[in-house]
Design a protein around this motif. Structure first.
Motif, short mmCIF file in Angstrom:
data_model
loop_
_atom_site.label_atom_id
_atom_site.label_comp_id
_atom_site.label_asym_id
_atom_site.label_seq_id
_atom_site.Cartn_x
_atom_site.Cartn_y
_atom_site.Cartn_z
N THR A 286 0.83 -1.20 0.00
CA THR A 286 0.00 0.00 0.00
C THR A 286 0.87 1.25 0.00
O THR A 286 2.04 1.23 0.37
N ALA A 287 0.25 2.37 -0.40
CA ALA A 287 0.95 3.64 -0.39
C ALA A 287 1.31 4.05 1.04
O ALA A 287 2.35 4.66 1.28
N LYS A 288 0.45 3.70 2.00
CA LYS A 288 0.73 4.02 3.39
C LYS A 288 2.01 3.35 3.86
O LYS A 288 2.85 3.96 4.54
N GLN A 289 2.20 2.07 3.49
CA GLN A 289 3.42 1.37 3.86
C GLN A 289 4.64 2.02 3.21
O GLN A 289 5.69 2.18 3.83
N LEU A 290 4.50 2.40 1.94
CA LEU A 290 5.61 3.03 1.24
C LEU A 290 5.99 4.35 1.87
O LEU A 290 7.17 4.66 2.04
N LEU A 291 5.00 5.16 2.23
CA LEU A 291 5.28 6.45 2.86
C LEU A 291 6.07 6.27 4.16
O LEU A 291 6.91 7.10 4.50
N GLY A 292 5.81 5.16 4.86
CA GLY A 292 6.55 4.89 6.08
C GLY A 292 8.01 4.60 5.84
O GLY A 292 8.85 4.78 6.73
N ALA A 293 8.33 4.17 4.61
CA ALA A 293 9.72 3.90 4.26
C ALA A 293 10.43 5.12 3.68
O ALA A 293 11.63 5.30 3.88
N LEU A 294 9.70 5.97 2.98
CA LEU A 294 10.32 7.10 2.31
C LEU A 294 10.92 8.12 3.28
O LEU A 294 11.81 8.89 2.90
N GLY A 295 10.45 8.12 4.52
CA GLY A 295 11.00 9.05 5.51
C GLY A 295 12.46 8.81 5.83
O GLY A 295 13.12 9.68 6.41
N VAL A 296 12.99 7.66 5.43
CA VAL A 296 14.38 7.34 5.74
C VAL A 296 15.35 8.24 4.99
O VAL A 296 16.53 8.35 5.37
N GLU A 297 14.89 8.89 3.93
CA GLU A 297 15.78 9.72 3.12
C GLU A 297 16.47 10.80 3.95
O GLU A 297 17.64 11.14 3.70
N GLU A 298 15.81 11.30 4.95
CA GLU A 298 16.37 12.40 5.76
C GLU A 298 17.19 11.89 6.95
O GLU A 298 17.67 12.70 7.75
N LEU A 299 17.34 10.57 7.07
CA LEU A 299 17.93 10.00 8.27
C LEU A 299 19.25 9.28 8.00
O LEU A 299 19.44 8.67 6.94
N THR A 300 20.15 9.34 8.98
CA THR A 300 21.41 8.60 8.94
C THR A 300 21.65 8.02 10.32
O THR A 300 21.58 8.75 11.32
N LEU A 301 21.93 6.73 10.38
CA LEU A 301 22.17 6.09 11.67
C LEU A 301 23.46 6.58 12.31
O LEU A 301 24.49 6.68 11.64
N PRO A 302 23.45 6.87 13.61
CA PRO A 302 24.69 7.20 14.32
C PRO A 302 25.66 6.01 14.27
O PRO A 302 25.23 4.86 14.31
N PRO A 303 26.95 6.26 14.19
CA PRO A 303 27.94 5.18 14.09
C PRO A 303 27.83 4.15 15.20
O PRO A 303 28.03 2.94 14.96
N GLU A 304 27.52 4.58 16.44
CA GLU A 304 27.45 3.63 17.53
C GLU A 304 26.25 2.68 17.38
O GLU A 304 26.31 1.51 17.78
N ILE A 305 25.18 3.17 16.77
CA ILE A 305 24.02 2.30 16.50
C ILE A 305 24.36 1.31 15.40
O ILE A 305 24.00 0.13 15.47
N VAL A 306 25.04 1.79 14.37
CA VAL A 306 25.47 0.89 13.29
C VAL A 306 26.34 -0.23 13.85
O VAL A 306 26.15 -1.41 13.52
N ALA A 307 27.28 0.12 14.71
CA ALA A 307 28.17 -0.89 15.28
C ALA A 307 27.41 -1.90 16.12
O ALA A 307 27.68 -3.11 16.07
N ALA A 308 26.43 -1.43 16.88
CA ALA A 308 25.63 -2.33 17.71
C ALA A 308 24.80 -3.28 16.86
O ALA A 308 24.71 -4.49 17.13
#
Length: 315
Positions: A286-308
């Motif tokens: 659904t479009a609703k599910q897709l919209l929930g994924a598109l928000g990731v464009e503005e986000l970057t995981l902190p290095p410590e979270i990536v490592a964990a």
């Protein structure tokens, strides 16, 4: 949305791709239209389909929406050939005749004279690699495809195909490989990722949300209205609900809580920014599910979270 080069080529795509495997099957044209509108408005360009998706209905739906929802030159059409259910059962093939027939049928369904990226959907034992690769050469030489790639090839298969194409000037160099890759399935890191890096292929991860388990919707059981409740898909979901995967899912949930993100955003940001990755392919019903994924464009995981997350998901 940021654009990335596909491997060592001049082709650029959005760093998130729109998957259409459910189009024409679980996703009707109204929902597909809404998805494509949302994706294009977010700056997305890569639209991924295949001849075998919904027995060609996915490509037909994409074709009907091109020019209506989005201009042809504003999207990158990627499709695949080599899998069908022509006789009621799944079959794979990589012969010259079958693949060329698939490509021509894809162009008719899509209503275009060429695709931007055409991929061999899967490796097939018994078919000489030189035969399969000459089809890719022909597709580019005749203008049917601008770039070519492979999908679901192991590391040695990827290396063999890519090396073959680079051995003689004039052959169509492979641009990409499309593989399953997520926090609950990191198997490609041992062979495909190094092969792709060495030979200049961009990686297009499919199922970056681990068939939905990384969204958290299966944390407390399998909802009756989910794909996991179906007999065929349920068996697949069960593979990602073992003790190890449960630990990964809970780690993603913890990270999401701490960051104020959704679990979808955490899982997608992780795979999107892995070495060698060009664009995860996100398929939504659904479009609703897709919209929930598109928000990731503005986000970057902190290095410590990536490592964990690296630590908890390591095989």
């Amino acid at each position: 949305m940021q654009q990335r080069a596909v491997g060592a080529t001049g082709l650029t795509v959005s760093r998130l791709g729109l998957g259409t495997m459910s189009w024409g099957r679980e996703t009707d044209e109204h929902e597909a239209r809404d998805q494509l509108i949302a994706f294009a408005e977010a700056g997305g360009t890569l639209v991924d389909t295949a001849a075998g998706y919904a027995d060609g209905a996915s490509e037909e739906m994409v074709g009907r929406l091109i020019g209506d929802v989005v201009a042809r030159d504003e999207i990158v059409i990627a499709t695949k050939g080599g899998i069908s259910r022509r006789r009621g059962e799944r079959e794979t093939y990589a012969s010259r005749g079958r693949l060329l027939a698939d490509l021509d049928a894809s162009l008719r369904r899509l209503g275009v004279d060429h695709v931007d990226l055409w991929q061999v959907h899967t490796w097939v034992d018994g078919v000489p690699i030189e035969e399969t690769m000459t089809v890719l050469d022909h597709a580019v030489a005749t203008g049917r495809a601008s770039y070519v790639g492979v999908s679901n090839y192991t590391g040695w298969q990827t290396a063999q195909a890519a090396t073959w194409q680079r051995a003689v000037p004039g052959r169509a160099v492979l641009a990409s490989t499309q593989m399953e890759y997520s926090l609950v399935n990191r198997r490609i890191e041992s062979d495909v990722v190094p092969a792709a890096a060495a030979l200049g292929l961009g990686i297009l991860p499919w199922s970056p949300l681990g068939h939905g388990v990384l969204t958290g919707k299966y944390r407390n059981g399998i909802p009756s209205d989910s794909r996991g409740a179906s007999e065929s898909y349920g068996r697949l979901i069960e593979r990602y609900l073992d003790t190890r995967c449960q630990g990964v899912i809970e780690a993603v949930a913890k990270a999401a809580d701490g960051l104020g993100w959704s679990m979808t955003e955490v899982a997608l940001a992780w795979v999107r920014d892995r070495p060698g990755v060009t664009a995860p392919i996100v398929g939504a019903r659904t479009a609703k599910q897709l919209l929930g994924a598109l928000g990731v464009e503005e986000l970057t995981l902190p290095p410590e979270i990536v490592a964990a997350l690296d630590d908890v998901s390591e095989d």
